[in-house]
Design a protein around this motif. Sequence first.
Motif, PDB file in Angstrom:
ATOM      1  N   ARG B   8      -4.355  14.424   7.945  1.00 23.02           N
ATOM      2  CA  ARG B   8      -4.272  14.848   6.854  1.00 23.02           C
ATOM      3  C   ARG B   8      -4.867  13.758   5.851  1.00 23.02           C
ATOM      4  O   ARG B   8      -4.516  12.679   5.946  1.00 23.02           O
ATOM      5  N   VAL B   9      -6.113  13.906   5.315  1.00 19.60           N
ATOM      6  CA  VAL B   9      -6.778  13.162   4.580  1.00 19.60           C
ATOM      7  C   VAL B   9      -6.667  13.350   2.995  1.00 19.60           C
ATOM      8  O   VAL B   9      -6.957  14.361   2.489  1.00 19.60           O
ATOM      9  N   LEU B  10      -6.412  12.119   2.414  1.00 21.54           N
ATOM     10  CA  LEU B  10      -6.137  12.152   0.692  1.00 21.54           C
ATOM     11  C   LEU B  10      -7.579  11.485   0.357  1.00 21.54           C
ATOM     12  O   LEU B  10      -7.462  10.134   0.363  1.00 21.54           O
ATOM     13  N   LEU B  11      -8.367  11.999  -0.510  1.00 21.13           N
ATOM     14  CA  LEU B  11      -9.475  11.217  -1.226  1.00 21.13           C
ATOM     15  C   LEU B  11      -8.959  10.776  -2.662  1.00 21.13           C
ATOM     16  O   LEU B  11      -8.419  11.715  -3.243  1.00 21.13           O
ATOM     17  N   VAL B  12      -8.631   9.622  -2.861  1.00 17.45           N
ATOM     18  CA  VAL B  12      -8.359   8.953  -3.981  1.00 17.45           C
ATOM     19  C   VAL B  12      -9.795   8.652  -4.951  1.00 17.45           C
ATOM     20  O   VAL B  12     -10.266   7.643  -4.582  1.00 17.45           O
ATOM     21  N   ILE B  13      -9.806   9.321  -5.977  1.00 20.05           N
ATOM     22  CA  ILE B  13     -10.986   9.362  -6.755  1.00 20.05           C
ATOM     23  C   ILE B  13     -10.776   8.618  -8.050  1.00 20.05           C
ATOM     24  O   ILE B  13      -9.996   9.045  -9.052  1.00 20.05           O
ATOM     25  N   ARG B  14     -11.431   7.672  -8.244  1.00 16.68           N
ATOM     26  CA  ARG B  14     -11.064   6.561  -9.590  1.00 16.68           C
ATOM     27  C   ARG B  14     -12.332   6.395 -10.340  1.00 16.68           C
ATOM     28  O   ARG B  14     -12.235   5.677 -11.069  1.00 16.68           O
ATOM     29  N   GLN B  38     -11.492  20.383   7.914  1.00 17.81           N
ATOM     30  CA  GLN B  38     -10.552  19.519   7.916  1.00 17.81           C
ATOM     31  C   GLN B  38      -9.253  19.560   6.623  1.00 17.81           C
ATOM     32  O   GLN B  38      -9.807  20.261   5.579  1.00 17.81           O
ATOM     33  N   ASP B  39      -8.118  19.211   7.049  1.00 18.11           N
ATOM     34  CA  ASP B  39      -7.116  19.435   5.766  1.00 18.11           C
ATOM     35  C   ASP B  39      -7.319  18.093   4.698  1.00 18.11           C
ATOM     36  O   ASP B  39      -6.939  16.958   5.023  1.00 18.11           O
ATOM     37  N   VAL B  40      -7.747  18.208   3.512  1.00 12.33           N
ATOM     38  CA  VAL B  40      -8.321  17.370   2.710  1.00 12.33           C
ATOM     39  C   VAL B  40      -7.542  17.572   1.359  1.00 12.33           C
ATOM     40  O   VAL B  40      -7.601  18.846   0.797  1.00 12.33           O
ATOM     41  N   ASP B 118      -2.387  11.063   6.392  1.00 11.24           N
ATOM     42  CA  ASP B 118      -2.589   9.996   7.430  1.00 11.24           C
ATOM     43  C   ASP B 118      -3.527   9.143   6.959  1.00 11.24           C
ATOM     44  O   ASP B 118      -3.553   7.887   7.557  1.00 11.24           O
ATOM     45  N   HIS B 119      -4.750   9.422   6.182  1.00 17.63           N
ATOM     46  CA  HIS B 119      -5.848   8.554   5.818  1.00 17.63           C
ATOM     47  C   HIS B 119      -5.961   8.642   4.524  1.00 17.63           C
ATOM     48  O   HIS B 119      -5.962   9.869   3.844  1.00 17.63           O
ATOM     49  N   LEU B 120      -5.985   7.795   3.722  1.00 13.66           N
ATOM     50  CA  LEU B 120      -6.627   7.465   2.246  1.00 13.66           C
ATOM     51  C   LEU B 120      -8.282   6.982   2.275  1.00 13.66           C
ATOM     52  O   LEU B 120      -8.460   5.962   2.941  1.00 13.66           O
ATOM     53  N   VAL B 121      -8.711   7.893   1.610  1.00 13.65           N
ATOM     54  CA  VAL B 121     -10.355   7.322   1.383  1.00 13.65           C
ATOM     55  C   VAL B 121     -10.314   7.080  -0.107  1.00 13.65           C
ATOM     56  O   VAL B 121     -10.304   8.016  -1.110  1.00 13.65           O
ATOM     57  N   GLY B 122     -10.558   5.908  -0.308  1.00 15.51           N
ATOM     58  CA  GLY B 122     -10.439   5.420  -1.753  1.00 15.51           C
ATOM     59  C   GLY B 122     -11.940   5.273  -2.351  1.00 15.51           C
ATOM     60  O   GLY B 122     -12.829   4.257  -1.751  1.00 15.51           O
TER      61      GLY B 122
END
Lengths: 130, 123
Positions: B8-14, B38-40, B118-122
């Motif tokens: 499970r991947v969360l894209l953190v958009i700033r 992918q589960d995003v 599971d993963h944060l992509v910042g």
Amino acid sequence: MIYSLLVMSSPASGHCAMTAARFAQALVARGHSIKRVFFLDAGCCNGSATAVFPQDEDQRLEPWVTLAEQNGVELVLCIASALKHGMLDDSEARRYDRPAATVHPAFIVSGLGQLVEAVACADRLVTFGG
Amino acid sequence: MAASEAKRVLLVIRHSPYGSSLARASIDLALAAAAFDQDVSLLFLGDGVLQLCPDQQADAVGSRNLGRLLASLPLYDITQVYVDADAVTRYRLDLAAAPVTAQALDRQAISQLMGSHDHLVGF
């Protein structure tokens, strides 16, 4: 543990990209495996074979080339970012009729799917810059 | 794809929509992840909430319209879109008019959201 690295910082600004290379070296030294290092946005400039840094500064390219050639670490530049930053391998230079390739051969130019796969396969993703 | 189990991947958009090329890159990554099944999930945080501004006139700054790209997210089955409620208030953003439906979360809920991936992509 399997790591993937995402590098978004330019080698010409700040120390973030250098930190990424040192982190990768430390992972290898500790016996971890690196699935892939993916370079996005200004991070693509880390693959430059033509950039010249002052002789009294640390060399930016050499640590990456060593990781690729001696430790088998896969280095991938995002193609969309790479083209915008003038980072062309041989085939892209020919395709766009540019005078020369600018990417060091230790790096591969490829798509965002490579980052998606690197994230999916890794126990840990570590991001530098952004 | 050689992935053994779905992460499970969360894209953190700033990043605000037209101040940095990373704003566009984060949405491109979301679309690429969806294309590979992918589960995003997406979280717009801080200045990133400005990507949800209605009626973006991107041609005025010579860019492609990011709002229009966001509006296409449901077509890629990306429906888990979250937004920082504090920043929405700070920027007086009208979420009802945003290009994509996003669920507003307070700080505690954001913390739980991050913990559940599971993963944060910042960016």
